[in-house]
Design a protein around this motif. Structure first.
Motif, PDB file in Angstrom:
ATOM      1  N   ILE A 127       7.273  -1.212 -11.193  1.00 43.83           N
ATOM      2  CA  ILE A 127       7.245   0.094 -10.531  1.00 43.83           C
ATOM      3  C   ILE A 127       5.918   0.208  -9.798  1.00 43.83           C
ATOM      4  CG2 ILE A 127       7.223   2.600 -10.846  1.00 43.83           C
ATOM      5  CD1 ILE A 127       8.924   2.150 -13.370  1.00 43.83           C
ATOM      6  N   LEU A 128       5.989   0.343  -8.491  1.00 47.87           N
ATOM      7  CA  LEU A 128       4.800   0.480  -7.651  1.00 47.87           C
ATOM      8  C   LEU A 128       4.506   1.954  -7.438  1.00 47.87           C
ATOM      9  CD1 LEU A 128       2.701  -1.002  -5.751  1.00 47.87           C
ATOM     10  CD2 LEU A 128       4.369  -0.616  -3.913  1.00 47.87           C
ATOM     11  N   MET A 129       3.262   2.357  -7.723  1.00 48.83           N
ATOM     12  CA  MET A 129       2.889   3.772  -7.604  1.00 48.83           C
ATOM     13  C   MET A 129       1.610   3.919  -6.790  1.00 48.83           C
ATOM     14  SD  MET A 129       1.932   6.573 -10.586  1.00 48.83           S
ATOM     15  CE  MET A 129       3.619   6.793 -11.123  1.00 48.83           C
ATOM     16  N   ASP A 148       7.110  -1.861   8.660  1.00 43.12           N
ATOM     17  CA  ASP A 148       5.803  -1.879   9.311  1.00 43.12           C
ATOM     18  C   ASP A 148       4.739  -1.499   8.290  1.00 43.12           C
ATOM     19  OD1 ASP A 148       6.035   0.913   9.073  1.00 43.12           O
ATOM     20  OD2 ASP A 148       6.837   1.103  11.097  1.00 43.12           O
ATOM     21  N   ASP A 149       3.542  -1.225   8.756  1.00 36.35           N
ATOM     22  CA  ASP A 149       2.401  -0.947   7.884  1.00 36.35           C
ATOM     23  C   ASP A 149       2.175  -2.101   6.918  1.00 36.35           C
ATOM     24  OD1 ASP A 149       0.243   0.609   7.099  1.00 36.35           O
ATOM     25  OD2 ASP A 149       1.356   1.560   5.469  1.00 36.35           O
ATOM     26  N   ILE A 150       2.276  -3.322   7.449  1.00 32.56           N
ATOM     27  CA  ILE A 150       2.138  -4.524   6.629  1.00 32.56           C
ATOM     28  C   ILE A 150       0.731  -5.099   6.782  1.00 32.56           C
ATOM     29  CG2 ILE A 150       3.013  -6.839   6.162  1.00 32.56           C
ATOM     30  CD1 ILE A 150       4.980  -4.584   5.561  1.00 32.56           C
ATOM     31  N   VAL A 151       0.081  -5.340   5.656  1.00 32.32           N
ATOM     32  CA  VAL A 151      -1.226  -5.999   5.626  1.00 32.32           C
ATOM     33  C   VAL A 151      -1.087  -7.277   4.812  1.00 32.32           C
ATOM     34  CG1 VAL A 151      -3.578  -5.869   4.726  1.00 32.32           C
ATOM     35  CG2 VAL A 151      -2.602  -3.914   5.910  1.00 32.32           C
ATOM     36  N   GLN A 152      -1.646  -8.370   5.323  1.00 28.02           N
ATOM     37  CA  GLN A 152      -1.594  -9.648   4.608  1.00 28.02           C
ATOM     38  C   GLN A 152      -3.001 -10.207   4.446  1.00 28.02           C
ATOM     39  OE1 GLN A 152       1.279 -11.867   7.017  1.00 28.02           O
ATOM     40  NE2 GLN A 152       2.896 -11.289   5.591  1.00 28.02           N
ATOM     41  N   VAL A 153      -3.239 -10.892   3.326  1.00 30.78           N
ATOM     42  CA  VAL A 153      -4.571 -11.406   3.021  1.00 30.78           C
ATOM     43  C   VAL A 153      -4.508 -12.885   2.653  1.00 30.78           C
ATOM     44  CG1 VAL A 153      -5.450  -9.173   2.256  1.00 30.78           C
ATOM     45  CG2 VAL A 153      -4.406 -10.730   0.585  1.00 30.78           C
ATOM     46  N   ASP A 154      -5.674 -13.515   2.741  1.00 32.99           N
ATOM     47  CA  ASP A 154      -5.819 -14.920   2.360  1.00 32.99           C
ATOM     48  C   ASP A 154      -7.269 -15.135   1.954  1.00 32.99           C
ATOM     49  OD1 ASP A 154      -5.220 -17.516   1.841  1.00 32.99           O
ATOM     50  OD2 ASP A 154      -4.664 -18.053   3.886  1.00 32.99           O
ATOM     51  N   ILE A 181      10.903  -1.878  -7.855  1.00 32.76           N
ATOM     52  CA  ILE A 181      11.155  -3.103  -7.092  1.00 32.76           C
ATOM     53  C   ILE A 181      12.031  -4.003  -7.947  1.00 32.76           C
ATOM     54  CG2 ILE A 181      10.113  -5.090  -5.944  1.00 32.76           C
ATOM     55  CD1 ILE A 181       7.551  -3.398  -5.664  1.00 32.76           C
ATOM     56  N   THR A 182      13.312  -4.113  -7.615  1.00 32.55           N
ATOM     57  CA  THR A 182      14.247  -4.859  -8.465  1.00 32.55           C
ATOM     58  C   THR A 182      14.258  -6.356  -8.173  1.00 32.55           C
ATOM     59  OG1 THR A 182      16.046  -4.341  -6.921  1.00 32.55           O
ATOM     60  CG2 THR A 182      15.734  -2.861  -8.805  1.00 32.55           C
ATOM     61  N   ARG A 204       0.844  -1.193   0.000  1.00 31.85           N
ATOM     62  CA  ARG A 204       0.000   0.000   0.000  1.00 31.85           C
ATOM     63  C   ARG A 204       0.880   1.244   0.000  1.00 31.85           C
ATOM     64  NH1 ARG A 204      -3.494  -0.300   5.023  1.00 31.85           N
ATOM     65  NH2 ARG A 204      -1.499  -0.825   5.972  1.00 31.85           N
ATOM     66  N   SER A 205       0.245   2.396   0.106  1.00 31.34           N
ATOM     67  CA  SER A 205       0.976   3.660   0.026  1.00 31.34           C
ATOM     68  C   SER A 205       2.103   3.738   1.052  1.00 31.34           C
ATOM     69  CB  SER A 205       0.010   4.832   0.216  1.00 31.34           C
ATOM     70  OG  SER A 205       0.689   6.058   0.287  1.00 31.34           O
ATOM     71  N   GLY A 206       1.845   3.277   2.287  1.00 31.19           N
ATOM     72  CA  GLY A 206       2.840   3.354   3.346  1.00 31.19           C
ATOM     73  C   GLY A 206       4.064   2.483   3.103  1.00 31.19           C
ATOM     74  N   ASN A 207       3.976   1.579   2.126  1.00 31.65           N
ATOM     75  CA  ASN A 207       5.115   0.717   1.821  1.00 31.65           C
ATOM     76  C   ASN A 207       6.067   1.345   0.808  1.00 31.65           C
ATOM     77  OD1 ASN A 207       2.628  -1.709   2.090  1.00 31.65           O
ATOM     78  ND2 ASN A 207       4.358  -1.627   3.503  1.00 31.65           N
ATOM     79  N   ILE A 208       5.800   2.603   0.447  1.00 31.41           N
ATOM     80  CA  ILE A 208       6.748   3.373  -0.357  1.00 31.41           C
ATOM     81  C   ILE A 208       7.267   4.505   0.514  1.00 31.41           C
ATOM     82  CG2 ILE A 208       7.121   4.764  -2.423  1.00 31.41           C
ATOM     83  CD1 ILE A 208       4.727   3.409  -3.698  1.00 31.41           C
ATOM     84  N   GLN A 209       8.543   4.448   0.850  1.00 29.22           N
ATOM     85  CA  GLN A 209       9.170   5.478   1.666  1.00 29.22           C
ATOM     86  C   GLN A 209      10.445   5.944   0.966  1.00 29.22           C
ATOM     87  OE1 GLN A 209       7.895   6.762   4.433  1.00 29.22           O
ATOM     88  NE2 GLN A 209       6.193   5.352   4.660  1.00 29.22           N
ATOM     89  N   ASN A 210      10.544   7.259   0.726  1.00 28.36           N
ATOM     90  CA  ASN A 210      11.731   7.818   0.070  1.00 28.36           C
ATOM     91  C   ASN A 210      12.028   7.115  -1.253  1.00 28.36           C
ATOM     92  OD1 ASN A 210      12.240   9.620   2.265  1.00 28.36           O
ATOM     93  ND2 ASN A 210      13.112   7.906   3.403  1.00 28.36           N
ATOM     94  N   ASN A 211      10.951   6.827  -1.993  1.00 28.72           N
ATOM     95  CA  ASN A 211      11.042   6.204  -3.326  1.00 28.72           C
ATOM     96  C   ASN A 211      11.666   4.813  -3.282  1.00 28.72           C
ATOM     97  OD1 ASN A 211      10.069   8.671  -4.528  1.00 28.72           O
ATOM     98  ND2 ASN A 211      12.116   9.507  -4.211  1.00 28.72           N
ATOM     99  N   GLU A 212      11.516   4.140  -2.145  1.00 33.94           N
ATOM    100  CA  GLU A 212      12.001   2.773  -2.004  1.00 33.94           C
ATOM    101  C   GLU A 212      10.944   1.920  -1.321  1.00 33.94           C
ATOM    102  OE1 GLU A 212      15.717   2.757   0.025  1.00 33.94           O
ATOM    103  OE2 GLU A 212      16.782   3.837  -1.555  1.00 33.94           O
ATOM    104  N   LEU A 213      11.017   0.609  -1.564  1.00 40.34           N
ATOM    105  CA  LEU A 213      10.081  -0.317  -0.938  1.00 40.34           C
ATOM    106  C   LEU A 213      10.388  -0.419   0.539  1.00 40.34           C
ATOM    107  CD1 LEU A 213       7.730  -2.267  -1.538  1.00 40.34           C
ATOM    108  CD2 LEU A 213       9.442  -4.080  -1.802  1.00 40.34           C
ATOM    109  N   TYR A 214       9.355  -0.263   1.364  1.00 38.23           N
ATOM    110  CA  TYR A 214       9.503  -0.230   2.828  1.00 38.23           C
ATOM    111  C   TYR A 214       8.604  -1.307   3.427  1.00 38.23           C
ATOM    112  CZ  TYR A 214       9.358   1.738   7.576  1.00 38.23           C
ATOM    113  OH  TYR A 214       9.433   1.928   8.939  1.00 38.23           O
TER     114      TYR A 214
END
Length: 385
Positions: free
Chosen positions: A264-266, A243-249, A282-283, A230-240
């Motif tokens: 590229i995640l936007m 925390d702010d982790i959500v998981q689904v099933d 995301i490399t 989600r949005s919070g997983n982009i910090q300073n143009n890098e994958l973060y």
């Protein structure tokens, strides 16, 4: 148990809630502390500025707005609640903040700042938070917070040690930001002239595809499942992914909604307009991950160029019309219609090589930063438990 004498915060300080929020539309700027400020006058009168959070703004003269002065101590009461700040300017605050005034001159301001920043106190403040959709700190409970009381000279000794660690951390962060500036400069150096030639401009859809993210229900969220970016997983143009982790099933996920290397995640949709358009390349993927409905994944044969474009002013100048009545967004149609250029394979490889070298240098700085932050946390633990 604390090694220092403890008193109730309310017994030595005044704790007051900010005024009522009143939304207005103004141009927003940001300071180095991450607080959003807005200038509302050109005179030297009090309250030239106000604090804006959660899309709600207090103008000067608003009913029940609470004036604050440079040097005042405030505590976030919503969103990132419990986060302390020492104000750099005069202004007004809304009810998303608590004002703490040391009327008895018990504390050095930075001592109180460091104490409230410590992990144990932050955890305590989170337990105090109440509310429904958004948790808030109750001012009466904050008044009951126990704080250490030391002689001023002992506070200064602690402040000096923490300041030294904090200064080194800020220096490393500035070094990292310099790498980002180098990347932007290199992009302009290699491609800037091309954007001045209308004859070679193309649509973004000519060099990439865009996929909107996954829609899921609260019942799909589980402790252990597939991570949803989600949005919070982009910090300073890098994958973060700290925390702010959500998981689904228990949900069907199409193959195109799984993250692939060089995606590229936007953030393409958000209530805060300044978050719309932030992105990261995301490399590599170490686990299966998908992405949420407010996100878009862009796939291109020129991933390094495309991410460089998203970070450039050439892209940002085209970010108009992103605000609707309900939410700020970049639709797929809008994204595809943005103007860019198509680099050659050789240009993509050259730019990619430069960015990869920068990333190696950034990795070393990040490792140093991690050690400094661990030292800083250890000092806070030593002093405040």
């Amino acid at each position: 148990m604390s090694k220092y004498p403890m008193v109730r915060l309310g017994d030595v300080c005044v704790v007051e809630r900010g005024g009522s929020p009143r939304p207005i539309n103004k141009f927003i700027t940001h300071d180095s502390n991450g607080i959003n400020w807005i200038k509302i006058g050109d005179t030297s009168a009090d309250s030239m500025y106000i604090i804006r959070t959660a899309e709600k703004i207090i103008p000067e003269g608003a009913l029940k707005s609470r004036k604050v002065k440079k040097g005042d101590f405030i505590l976030s009461n919503s969103m990132s609640f419990g986060r302390p700040y020492i104000l750099k300017i005069d202004g007004c605050i809304h009810d998303g903040w608590l004002l703490i005034r040391d009327v008895n001159d018990v504390f050095e301001k930075q001592f109180l700042y460091y104490y409230l920043s410590s992990e144990s106190v932050c955890a305590n403040l989170k337990q105090m938070a109440v509310g429904g959709v958004v948790n808030n700190l109750n001012s009466n409970k904050v008044r009951s917070l126990m704080v250490p009381v030391l002689k001023k000279e002992d506070q200064v000794k602690i402040i000096r040690k923490l300041n030294k660690a904090s200064t080194l951390i800020q220096f490393r962060k500035k070094q990292l930001s310099k790498f980002d500036e180098l990347a932007k400069s290199r992009f302009i150096e290699m491609f800037g002239d091309y954007f001045d030639n209308e004859n070679i401009l193309c649509k973004l859809q000519d060099i990439c595809t865009a996929t909107i993210g996954l829609t899921y229900k609260p019942t799909n969220v589980v402790p252990n499942g597939i991570t949803v970016l989600r949005s919070g997983n982009i910090q300073n143009n890098e994958l973060y992914l700290i925390d702010d982790i959500v998981q689904v099933d228990n949900i069907k996920i199409n193959d195109d909604k799984f993250i692939r290397p060089y995606d590229i995640l936007m953030c393409s949709r958000n209530g805060s307009s300044h978050l719309v358009g932030k992105s990261c390349l995301i490399t590599e993927t170490k686990e299966r991950m998908t992405f949420g409905a407010f996100m878009t994944v862009i796939r291109s044969n020129y991933p390094y160029f495309t991410q460089g474009f998203f970070l450039s002013d050439f892209f940002k100048r085209q970010l108009t019309g992103t605000q609707t009545t309900s939410v700020n967004q970049i639709t797929t149609k809008m994204l595809y219609n943005y103007h860019t250029i198509k680099p050659t394979e050789e240009e993509e490889n050259r730019f990619a090589s430069f960015i990869q070298q920068l990333d190696k240098s950034k990795f070393r700085i990040k490792k140093s930063l991690e050690k400094l932050e661990m030292t800083y946390k250890a000092l806070l633990q030593e002093y405040f438990g």
